[in-house]
Design a protein around this motif. Structure first.
Motif, PDB file in Angstrom:
ATOM      1  N   ALA A 100       2.806   3.310   6.013  1.00 21.29           N
ATOM      2  CA  ALA A 100       1.442   2.787   5.923  1.00 21.29           C
ATOM      3  C   ALA A 100       1.159   2.096   7.254  1.00 21.29           C
ATOM      4  N   GLU A 130      -6.757   7.418  -5.587  1.00 19.25           N
ATOM      5  CA  GLU A 130      -5.916   6.947  -4.495  1.00 19.25           C
ATOM      6  C   GLU A 130      -6.773   6.593  -3.276  1.00 19.25           C
ATOM      7  N   GLU A 131      -7.804   7.413  -2.984  1.00 15.63           N
ATOM      8  CA  GLU A 131      -8.696   7.080  -1.875  1.00 15.63           C
ATOM      9  C   GLU A 131      -9.448   5.787  -2.176  1.00 15.63           C
ATOM     10  N   LEU A 145      -7.224   2.757   8.326  1.00 13.98           N
ATOM     11  CA  LEU A 145      -6.042   2.402   7.550  1.00 13.98           C
ATOM     12  C   LEU A 145      -5.536   3.677   6.891  1.00 13.98           C
ATOM     13  N   GLY A 146      -4.214   3.944   6.934  1.00 10.76           N
ATOM     14  CA  GLY A 146      -3.720   5.191   6.391  1.00 10.76           C
ATOM     15  C   GLY A 146      -2.307   5.129   5.883  1.00 10.76           C
ATOM     16  N   VAL A 147      -1.904   6.215   5.179  1.00 11.84           N
ATOM     17  CA  VAL A 147      -0.541   6.378   4.676  1.00 11.84           C
ATOM     18  C   VAL A 147      -0.083   7.798   4.966  1.00 11.84           C
ATOM     19  N   VAL A 149       0.841  -1.205   0.000  1.00 10.36           N
ATOM     20  CA  VAL A 149       0.000   0.000   0.000  1.00 10.36           C
ATOM     21  C   VAL A 149       0.876   1.256   0.000  1.00 10.36           C
ATOM     22  N   LEU A 156      -7.194   2.842  -1.479  1.00 10.67           N
ATOM     23  CA  LEU A 156      -7.024   2.546  -0.060  1.00 10.67           C
ATOM     24  C   LEU A 156      -8.305   1.955   0.532  1.00 10.67           C
ATOM     25  N   ARG A 157      -9.470   2.416   0.092  1.00 12.98           N
ATOM     26  CA  ARG A 157     -10.732   1.852   0.586  1.00 12.98           C
ATOM     27  C   ARG A 157     -10.894   0.394   0.160  1.00 12.98           C
ATOM     28  N   VAL A 213      -8.504  -1.809  -0.218  1.00 13.05           N
ATOM     29  CA  VAL A 213      -7.672  -2.595   0.699  1.00 13.05           C
ATOM     30  C   VAL A 213      -8.355  -2.710   2.058  1.00 13.05           C
ATOM     31  N   ALA A 214      -8.963  -1.592   2.530  1.00 11.98           N
ATOM     32  CA  ALA A 214      -9.637  -1.609   3.830  1.00 11.98           C
ATOM     33  C   ALA A 214     -10.803  -2.599   3.850  1.00 11.98           C
ATOM     34  N   LEU A 233       1.132   4.049  -3.170  1.00  8.63           N
ATOM     35  CA  LEU A 233       0.680   5.438  -3.000  1.00  8.63           C
ATOM     36  C   LEU A 233       1.847   6.408  -2.847  1.00  8.63           C
TER      37      LEU A 233
END
Length: 855
Positions: free
Chosen positions: A40, A150-151, A135-137, A31, A154-155, A157-158, A35
């Motif tokens: 991460a 990009e959001e 979950l964040g970077v 991740v 990440l969603r 993966v979440a 990004l």
């Protein structure tokens, strides 16, 4: 989502699909790299008694990025109470938090900036309809916005992570939990011999286990608990089972493996020690402020928290490009301060990016490369001998390895555990925070005490240094106030950018012209301050001032233009009992005198200056007030007479004021740029009065008025407002008005504009200035007035052969040749009047012909 994002998503999800939660570390790395982030992470959210807490569970940190997994500030953090209520509200609405940290509310930024986060993107995780975590970077290198794709990445993966956790929670039944936490069951006789052991016990203790059955036998029927630490931590419950007649039949034993619990307890104890020691450091910071000694306090706290560390040191990267020792425990710090560790050398232990343990074998290899001088210094300090292991941790500041924390053990090469590395890393993170704060405070202090344009100290810094110098002795110091002459012209001609460059050049010149111990500061605008100390006499101060005058006069090239400026300097010598403000005021008074005497010169403060300035300021304020209120000022009129008939042909308007004669208040108004306002009042009043007496009226005009491009318009407005015919107004100008000023401006254009209005123009005090005959012939002048200095030198009676008489005759002849009317001023006796008539002067003016009177 394009193909690149699809590939990135596959790489992030594959570890989760293959290994479930065990694949989380690899998923976070995928991740972060997808990004283009440096961190991460996964955080858990829990609501306990109405308060939402969050704790970091897992993390990936890229190269040159400080890990935060064991940062105590990120564990059990109350969201709303810590200032992150906005985040929680967004998560509960299933919305993301994203963007540059600098755009976030002020209460959110300190914790994020302490981790060097420039920008971040965080999305919530929901498990079975409940907010589970996020979950964040982090981007630690640049500020940026995160686009929708990009959001969305990440969603995605979440969501897979949430499914993996749902599956894990559903498959973990009681049986699985019991298997995961082994239970040991045994039966023993009264002598402690093993009668039965279940498979888990046999696997864990193949050699058997020794249990204290005597304690259980002492209280039959009551369970006894104790903890054993043989290889692993096991909590045992023993029960002596009584039979008929209270005889003990056997002892039952139930054991639970609590190794992880004990390790966690020991871990928490160590972390509590870390927090306690760190609190002591920050209490010192709050009480005493930032200093190098804080590095020693953090090192001391690290040694207390990590008992296997028996000595240690801290190095910091300095401006010379080398790491230098700033703190040491167990070594001679003064000796170590002589050592320069270059980053490119392996022996510096500065090439690694994360916490690392080096053993004595590594040290032997590195130390063999030391030059003889440094080897001797290091050995004298005890830094290279007997060390079995060094735990070395880099400290990052803005992505750069700015410092290192070294912890040493003298007994065994495997002395440091993974927990020791975590704790050392936590101390290194605090060192990074401290370095960042020192850097920011240094920047703030520099901004507070220095001028941003020239880099010179500012007035505040100067006053502090002056106060300190006065305490040490006022007799041998001097203060100078400098004012650049001509900077306004630079700004007007070529703009403030050119003026700023001139200021930078002059600042550098002044600094170079002073002695090493002297101080120059910029007070603001075009003014500078200088502090001279350790003077042997005022002569020495004068010599320094003369050097400053000289360097200011040097040509100043900026771009394609070369400017010629000068400076005026006021000097005040120190005296016991004077405050910094009083001494500066004296120097400013001396500067005022220097500028009044013609600029490009120096002047020392003298006591009478203060009284003179006080009187002048009082007069100036009164003059301004009278001018604003239209009181205290009036015009007196002196007649101009036709010498052949004795008839009045015109009146000259002369300004009078209630508090001072014209010889005092006219120069005062000129010095303080008040003449345009006074001239406007005189012109309007004279034009109004002209209708009453019916004669031509002469009005004196100052150079400040004529150099104003709007002066001709103001004359036209006054004529129109008072219905005064232009032919009845005569303006008298001096020869100095015809000389171009420092900007190259003169009165020529204004004179031609006035001629177009039909206004008469006379040249006043003719012969006392510097106008040439050629220039006089070119200008639209109607007449000249012979200055009274010439008529007064004629004598009584006049000598027709004397030089004064020949000069007066020459002026009259010149005026007649140019077709100009001539007026002789200063006629005070009959003999002079008769001589001027004899010469043929047409007009005259003076006390003999009429004194100035109100209309």
């Amino acid at each position: 989502m394009d193909g690149n994002w699809g590939l990135g998503l596959f790489q992030a999800l594959l570890p989760l699909l293959r290994k479930g939660l065990n694949g989380l570390p690899q998923a976070l790395e995928a991740v972060g790299r997808a990004l283009l982030a440096q961190r991460a992470y996964l955080f858990r959210l829990e609501e306990r008694q109405g308060i939402w807490y969050t704790s970091q569970l897992s993390e990936w940190a890229g190269p040159d990025t400080t890990p935060q997994l064991h940062n105590p500030a990120l564990q059990n953090l109350p969201m709303r109470e810590a200032g992150y209520g906005r985040w929680l509200n967004l998560f509960l609405q299933d919305r993301a938090v994203a963007g540059p940290v600098r755009s976030f509310p002020e209460e959110e930024r300190p914790l994020l900036e302490a981790q060097n986060i420039q920008s971040l993107l965080v999305v919530p995780i929901w498990v079975e309809g409940r907010l589970w975590g996020f979950l964040g970077v982090d981007d630690c290198r640049r500020e940026r916005e995160f686009p929708a794709e990009e959001e969305a990445f990440l969603r995605a993966v979440a969501e897979v992570l949430a499914l993996a956790m749902e599956l894990w929670e559903r498959t973990q039944g009681l049986g699985h939990l019991l298997e995961a936490a082994p239970l040991y069951l045994a039966r023993l006789d009264k002598e402690g011999r093993l009668l039965y052991a279940n498979p888990s016990l046999k696997r864990a203790f193949p050699q058997g286990v020794s249990l204290p059955v005597a304690e259980a036998l002492s209280v039959p029927g009551r369970p006894r608990t104790f903890l054993s630490q043989e290889g692993q931590a096991v909590e045992w419950i023993l029960l002596a089972v009584p039979g008929p007649g209270a005889e003990v039949l056997e002892v039952l034993a139930l054991g639970v493996d609590v190794t992880e619990r004990e390790q966690a307890r020991a871990r928490e104890t160590r972390w509590n020690t870390f927090r306690r020691n760190l609190l002591r450091v920050y209490e010192t910071l709050m009480a005493e402020g930032l200093s190098d000694s804080l590095f020693g306090l953090i090192l001391e706290a690290a040694l207390d928290t990590i008992p296997t560390a028996q000595a240690g040191s801290v190095t910091v990267l300095m401006e010379d490009g080398c790491y230098h020792f700033l703190a040491a425990q167990g070594y001679d710090l003064e000796a170590l301060r002589q050592v320069c560790l270059r980053p490119e050398e392996p022996l510096s232990l500065t090439g690694h990016k994360e916490a690392q343990v080096f053993t004595w074998k590594d040290l032997e290899r590195f130390n063999a490369r030391l030059d003889e001088t440094r080897r001797r210094v290091m050995e004298e300090a005890g830094r290279v001998r007997e060390i079995k292991a060094i735990l070395s941790v880099p400290v990052y500041l803005a992505g750069e390895r700015k410092a290192f924390l070294y912890l040493d053990n003298f007994e065994q090469e495997d002395a440091f555990t993974p927990l020791d590395l975590e704790l050392a890393q936590a101390f290194a993170s605090q060192l990074g925070v401290l370095l960042r704060r020192m850097e920011l405070e240094s920047q703030i202090q520099h901004l507070a005490y220095h001028d941003p344009l020239t880099g010179l100290p500012n007035r505040l810094f100067f006053l502090e240094k002056l106060a300190q110098a006065l305490k040490e002795g006022a007799e041998d110091l001097a203060v100078m106030c400098l004012d650049l002459d001509g900077l306004k012209l630079v700004n007007d001609l070529d703009g403030h950018a050119a003026g700023d460059e001139v200021l930078r050049v002059m600042a550098a010149r002044f600094r170079a012209a002073l002695r090493p111990r002297d101080l120059v500061a910029r007070q603001g605008g075009d003014e500078f301050l200088v502090l001279l100390t350790n003077l042997r006499s005022p002569i020495e101060a004068m010599r320094v001032a003369e050097r400053l005058l000289e360097v200011a006069r040097l040509p100043c090239p900026v771009g394609e233009r070369t400017y010629h400026l000068s400076t005026s300097i006021g000097i005040a010598m120190g005296e016991p009992g004077l405050s910094p403000g009083e001494l500066l005021k004296r120097a400013d008074l001396a500067l005022y005198q220097a500028k009044g005497e013609g600029k490009n010169r120096l002047s020392f403060f003298e006591p009478q200056l203060q009284e003179e300035l006080k009187r002048e300021i009082g007069l100036l304020e009164a003059l301004r007030e009278d001018l604003e209120q239209g009181k205290g000022l009036h015009l007196a009129y002196q007649p101009i007479v036709d010498l052949s008939t004795g008839q009045r042909v015109a009146l000259e308007a002369l300004l009078r004021w209630r508090l001072a004669p014209p010889s005092v208040f006219i120069p005062l108004a000129e010095r303080h740029r008040l003449m345009p306002e006074l001239g406007r009042w005189v012109l309007r009043q004279a034009c109004q009065d002209q209708a009453l007496h019916g004669l031509k009226v002469h009005v004196n005009v100052s150079p400040q008025e004529l150099l104003d491009p709007t002066y001709a318009f103001r004359v036209a407005e006054a004529l129109e407002a008072t219905s005064c015919p232009p032919a009845n107004l005569v303006l008298e100008i001096t020869e100095s008005t015809l000389i171009p000023d420092e900007r190259g401006r003169d009165a020529s254009q204004a004179l031609w504009a006035l001629r177009e209005l039909g206004v008469g123009i006379f040249l006043d005090d003719f012969g006392s200035g510097y106008s040439s005959l050629e220039r006089l012939a070119e200008l639209p002048v109607d007449g000249v007035k012979l200055g009274q200095a010439f008529t007064q030198r004629l004598g009584n009676p006049p000598d027709p052969q004397g030089p004064a008489a020949r000069m007066v005759a020459a002026v009259l002849a010149l005026a007649q040749a140019l077709g100009l009317r001539a007026i002789a001023e200063g006629i005070e006796d009959e003999a002079v009047l008769a001589y001027l008539k004899h010469l043929g002067f047409p007009f005259g003016q003076g006390y003999l012909l009429g004194r100035p009177k109100p209309l």
